[in-house]
Design a protein around this motif. Sequence first.
Motif, PDB file in Angstrom:
ATOM      1  N   ARG A 159       0.829  -1.208   0.000  1.00 58.25           N
ATOM      2  CA  ARG A 159       0.000   0.000   0.000  1.00 58.25           C
ATOM      3  C   ARG A 159       0.859   1.252   0.000  1.00 58.25           C
ATOM      4  NH1 ARG A 159      -2.767   0.591   4.798  1.00 58.25           N
ATOM      5  NH2 ARG A 159      -1.545  -1.051   5.745  1.00 58.25           N
ATOM      6  N   LYS A 160       0.323   2.293  -0.583  1.00 55.44           N
ATOM      7  CA  LYS A 160       1.023   3.570  -0.528  1.00 55.44           C
ATOM      8  C   LYS A 160       0.811   4.181   0.846  1.00 55.44           C
ATOM      9  CE  LYS A 160      -0.405   6.847  -3.044  1.00 55.44           C
ATOM     10  NZ  LYS A 160      -0.762   7.243  -4.394  1.00 55.44           N
ATOM     11  N   LEU A 161       1.882   4.722   1.421  1.00 55.35           N
ATOM     12  CA  LEU A 161       1.789   5.320   2.748  1.00 55.35           C
ATOM     13  C   LEU A 161       1.461   6.798   2.619  1.00 55.35           C
ATOM     14  CD1 LEU A 161       4.977   3.550   4.037  1.00 55.35           C
ATOM     15  CD2 LEU A 161       2.696   3.216   5.026  1.00 55.35           C
ATOM     16  N   ALA A 162       0.515   7.265   3.401  1.00 53.81           N
ATOM     17  CA  ALA A 162       0.174   8.682   3.364  1.00 53.81           C
ATOM     18  C   ALA A 162       1.242   9.502   4.080  1.00 53.81           C
ATOM     19  CB  ALA A 162      -1.186   8.902   4.018  1.00 53.81           C
ATOM     20  N   LYS A 163       1.781   8.947   5.159  1.00 50.52           N
ATOM     21  CA  LYS A 163       2.804   9.642   5.942  1.00 50.52           C
ATOM     22  C   LYS A 163       3.890   8.679   6.375  1.00 50.52           C
ATOM     23  CE  LYS A 163       0.421  13.347   8.328  1.00 50.52           C
ATOM     24  NZ  LYS A 163      -0.232  13.726   9.598  1.00 50.52           N
ATOM     25  N   VAL A 164       5.102   9.100   6.319  1.00 51.56           N
ATOM     26  CA  VAL A 164       6.232   8.336   6.846  1.00 51.56           C
ATOM     27  C   VAL A 164       7.092   9.317   7.629  1.00 51.56           C
ATOM     28  CG1 VAL A 164       8.152   6.821   6.256  1.00 51.56           C
ATOM     29  CG2 VAL A 164       6.330   7.122   4.631  1.00 51.56           C
ATOM     30  N   THR A 165       7.671   8.877   8.747  1.00 49.82           N
ATOM     31  CA  THR A 165       8.557   9.800   9.456  1.00 49.82           C
ATOM     32  C   THR A 165       9.954   9.732   8.835  1.00 49.82           C
ATOM     33  OG1 THR A 165       9.371   8.257  11.119  1.00 49.82           O
ATOM     34  CG2 THR A 165       7.266   9.348  11.582  1.00 49.82           C
ATOM     35  N   TYR A 166      10.745  10.781   9.089  1.00 54.91           N
ATOM     36  CA  TYR A 166      12.113  10.817   8.549  1.00 54.91           C
ATOM     37  C   TYR A 166      12.883   9.561   8.927  1.00 54.91           C
ATOM     38  CZ  TYR A 166      11.181  15.867   8.220  1.00 54.91           C
ATOM     39  OH  TYR A 166      10.650  17.077   7.942  1.00 54.91           O
ATOM     40  N   GLU A 167      12.776   9.203  10.212  1.00 51.87           N
ATOM     41  CA  GLU A 167      13.543   8.047  10.692  1.00 51.87           C
ATOM     42  C   GLU A 167      13.115   6.766   9.998  1.00 51.87           C
ATOM     43  OE1 GLU A 167      14.397   8.035  15.234  1.00 51.87           O
ATOM     44  OE2 GLU A 167      12.614   9.230  14.810  1.00 51.87           O
ATOM     45  N   GLU A 168      11.787   6.614   9.819  1.00 54.69           N
ATOM     46  CA  GLU A 168      11.297   5.417   9.133  1.00 54.69           C
ATOM     47  C   GLU A 168      11.821   5.397   7.708  1.00 54.69           C
ATOM     48  OE1 GLU A 168       6.976   4.646  11.317  1.00 54.69           O
ATOM     49  OE2 GLU A 168       7.079   6.019   9.630  1.00 54.69           O
ATOM     50  N   MET A 169      11.778   6.550   7.063  1.00 54.04           N
ATOM     51  CA  MET A 169      12.221   6.646   5.682  1.00 54.04           C
ATOM     52  C   MET A 169      13.703   6.266   5.568  1.00 54.04           C
ATOM     53  SD  MET A 169      10.920   7.527   2.741  1.00 54.04           S
ATOM     54  CE  MET A 169      11.654   7.786   1.123  1.00 54.04           C
TER      55      MET A 169
ATOM     56  N   ALA B  12      -2.661  19.777  -4.305  1.00 53.27           N
ATOM     57  CA  ALA B  12      -3.457  19.561  -3.092  1.00 53.27           C
ATOM     58  C   ALA B  12      -4.285  18.280  -3.171  1.00 53.27           C
ATOM     59  CB  ALA B  12      -4.368  20.751  -2.857  1.00 53.27           C
ATOM     60  N   ASP B  13      -4.584  17.823  -4.392  1.00 55.68           N
ATOM     61  CA  ASP B  13      -5.411  16.618  -4.548  1.00 55.68           C
ATOM     62  C   ASP B  13      -4.604  15.358  -4.840  1.00 55.68           C
ATOM     63  OD1 ASP B  13      -7.623  18.297  -4.330  1.00 55.68           O
ATOM     64  OD2 ASP B  13      -7.610  18.720  -6.482  1.00 55.68           O
ATOM     65  N   LEU B  14      -3.293  15.544  -5.028  1.00 52.36           N
ATOM     66  CA  LEU B  14      -2.476  14.381  -5.391  1.00 52.36           C
ATOM     67  C   LEU B  14      -2.244  13.498  -4.169  1.00 52.36           C
ATOM     68  CD1 LEU B  14       0.401  15.647  -7.705  1.00 52.36           C
ATOM     69  CD2 LEU B  14      -1.496  14.147  -8.301  1.00 52.36           C
ATOM     70  N   PRO B  15      -2.517  12.206  -4.300  1.00 50.99           N
ATOM     71  CA  PRO B  15      -2.318  11.332  -3.151  1.00 50.99           C
ATOM     72  C   PRO B  15      -0.877  10.838  -3.072  1.00 50.99           C
ATOM     73  CG  PRO B  15      -3.377  10.131  -4.933  1.00 50.99           C
ATOM     74  CD  PRO B  15      -3.041  11.499  -5.465  1.00 50.99           C
ATOM     75  N   GLY B  16       0.031  11.673  -2.634  1.00 57.06           N
ATOM     76  CA  GLY B  16       1.437  11.275  -2.527  1.00 57.06           C
ATOM     77  C   GLY B  16       1.759  10.780  -1.131  1.00 57.06           C
ATOM     78  N   THR B  17       3.034  10.865  -0.757  1.00 52.40           N
ATOM     79  CA  THR B  17       3.456  10.505   0.594  1.00 52.40           C
ATOM     80  C   THR B  17       4.129  11.711   1.243  1.00 52.40           C
ATOM     81  OG1 THR B  17       3.854   8.198  -0.059  1.00 52.40           O
ATOM     82  CG2 THR B  17       4.924   8.963   1.958  1.00 52.40           C
ATOM     83  N   MET B  18       3.709  12.043   2.462  1.00 46.31           N
ATOM     84  CA  MET B  18       4.358  13.121   3.213  1.00 46.31           C
ATOM     85  C   MET B  18       5.457  12.521   4.080  1.00 46.31           C
ATOM     86  SD  MET B  18       2.719  16.156   3.013  1.00 46.31           S
ATOM     87  CE  MET B  18       3.417  16.803   4.526  1.00 46.31           C
ATOM     88  N   ILE B  19       6.605  13.184   4.110  1.00 47.58           N
ATOM     89  CA  ILE B  19       7.681  12.733   4.993  1.00 47.58           C
ATOM     90  C   ILE B  19       7.862  13.806   6.055  1.00 47.58           C
ATOM     91  CG2 ILE B  19      10.066  11.956   5.117  1.00 47.58           C
ATOM     92  CD1 ILE B  19       9.735  11.314   2.087  1.00 47.58           C
TER      93      ILE B  19
ATOM     94  N   ASP C 151       6.646  14.303  15.536  1.00 47.71           N
ATOM     95  CA  ASP C 151       5.680  15.179  16.191  1.00 47.71           C
ATOM     96  C   ASP C 151       4.501  15.503  15.285  1.00 47.71           C
ATOM     97  OD1 ASP C 151       7.745  16.316  14.686  1.00 47.71           O
ATOM     98  OD2 ASP C 151       7.276  18.321  15.417  1.00 47.71           O
ATOM     99  N   GLU C 152       4.653  15.228  13.999  1.00 50.26           N
ATOM    100  CA  GLU C 152       3.561  15.539  13.073  1.00 50.26           C
ATOM    101  C   GLU C 152       2.611  14.373  12.840  1.00 50.26           C
ATOM    102  OE1 GLU C 152       3.526  17.982   9.624  1.00 50.26           O
ATOM    103  OE2 GLU C 152       5.605  18.556   9.997  1.00 50.26           O
ATOM    104  N   LEU C 153       2.885  13.254  13.517  1.00 47.44           N
ATOM    105  CA  LEU C 153       1.943  12.147  13.411  1.00 47.44           C
ATOM    106  C   LEU C 153       0.758  12.505  14.290  1.00 47.44           C
ATOM    107  CD1 LEU C 153       4.131   8.914  13.545  1.00 47.44           C
ATOM    108  CD2 LEU C 153       3.061   9.977  11.561  1.00 47.44           C
TER     109      LEU C 153
ATOM    110  N   ASP D 148      -3.227   9.155  12.822  1.00 51.17           N
ATOM    111  CA  ASP D 148      -2.154   8.224  12.506  1.00 51.17           C
ATOM    112  C   ASP D 148      -2.004   7.122  13.550  1.00 51.17           C
ATOM    113  OD1 ASP D 148      -1.290   9.645  10.152  1.00 51.17           O
ATOM    114  OD2 ASP D 148      -0.595  11.186  11.539  1.00 51.17           O
ATOM    115  N   MET D 149      -2.679   7.308  14.700  1.00 46.77           N
ATOM    116  CA  MET D 149      -2.638   6.270  15.730  1.00 46.77           C
ATOM    117  C   MET D 149      -3.249   4.990  15.188  1.00 46.77           C
ATOM    118  SD  MET D 149      -1.227   7.689  18.169  1.00 46.77           S
ATOM    119  CE  MET D 149      -0.872   9.269  18.890  1.00 46.77           C
TER     120      MET D 149
END
Length: 419
Positions: free
Chosen positions: A190-200, A238-245, A249-251, A255-256
């Motif tokens: 699956r495509k991830l909506a959010k990943v943290t820097y460390e995870e990346m 704004a409508d593109l479903p990409g991934t935010m890195i 603190d931004e989770l 995201d829980m």
Amino acid sequence: MARIVMKFGGTSMAGTERIRVVAARVKREVDAGHEVAVVVSAMAGDTDRLVNFCREAAPLHDPKEYDVVVAAGEQITSGLLAITLQAMGVRARSWLGWQLPIRTSDAHSSARIEDIDTSGLIAAMSSGEVAVIPGFQGMTADDRVTTLGRGGSDTSAVAVAAAVKADRCDIYTDVDGVYTTDPRIVPRARKLAKVTYEEMLELASVGAKVLQTRSVGLAMKENVRIQVLSSFDDRDSADLPGTMIVGDDELGVEDMERQLITGIAHDKNEAKVTLTRVPDKPGAVASIFSPLAEASINVDMIIQNISHGTGSTDVTFTVPGAELARSLDLLGKAKEAIGYESLVHDTKVAKISVVGVGMRSHAGVASTMFSALAQRGINIQAITTSEIKVSVLIDEDETELAVRVLHTAYGLDAEVEAA
Ligand code: ASP
Ligand code: MG
């Protein structure tokens, strides 16, 4: 109004037709009232071509001149994008590495950015002019051209975003985001909506094709929000479903709901080395790893096996496959000093890692991994863990099976879409 850095990769810049598509996208952000700087790669394949020219000219060549040659690809695309924007009625100007300037170390072909003079850049951007910046290039303190290492335009973009204090750094590329694992192995990734820097950073084998790993480290240090987007999808950013890195603190609360594990990475480029019958006494392990450290060889997983009851033990560890020959040579020379019996190695191994910040607050992640692999009869040869990662070393032939089994075990498989 926001200040945005947009970055376009080589496939997005490959030819005037595609550059027109890029320009249209830039124009949309300008029309929305944003201040825009664009960082561009060379056309796909051009940098390879330039590297080959250097090799043909002389197999051993001056790295200073190599940089002069390979930096040229980005000079072409930045000028072409500025021309295309102007033709669309958008004010635009290119800023080459030496013009800003972007100051780097003098490590030619893998230079580090040290400073970016933003005065001219910010003045241009706030006057409504689009600044087009060639990625990958910079200049030393004594005014020689440098490049940042292959894939370095991502790092240029993040550095520019940090320097101009951009609200966003949008990286447009030929994939539409970061996935839970390699979709070629697991079609239900699956495509991830959010990943943290460390995870990346830990997911490098999944993410490295998307972003140069160095750029992620820099983004983490400078707190630059990166958005990975497809340049081949025509919707508004704004409508593109990409991934935010983003930072931890931004989770947010939503995201829980995330799975405990964010993604699964694999790496077939490690090699396993075992020293048998190493004396079981203080200093023995140090005598193995000191020569490797002095040679800047990065040792990853380490295990000390059973004692033989004879005052000796086996020590196993992994090194990058490319460093295996050098490692064996160093250890061979140190045989007397270390006092081991034999030195064996195996390149048919793979490292599988499960990664996720959720691991910090949950127990049982490692045992799920071990049981899932055991059920499929996959033998674990070594283990390492960090706060957000568990890695195991297995037989390389079982890589794909292990990734699939773990993807399912951690509940990462996407729902099958109704036909
Ligand atoms: N053109 C350079 C390369 O191919 C830099 C980049 O595209 O990121 O490595
Ligand atoms: Mg790239």
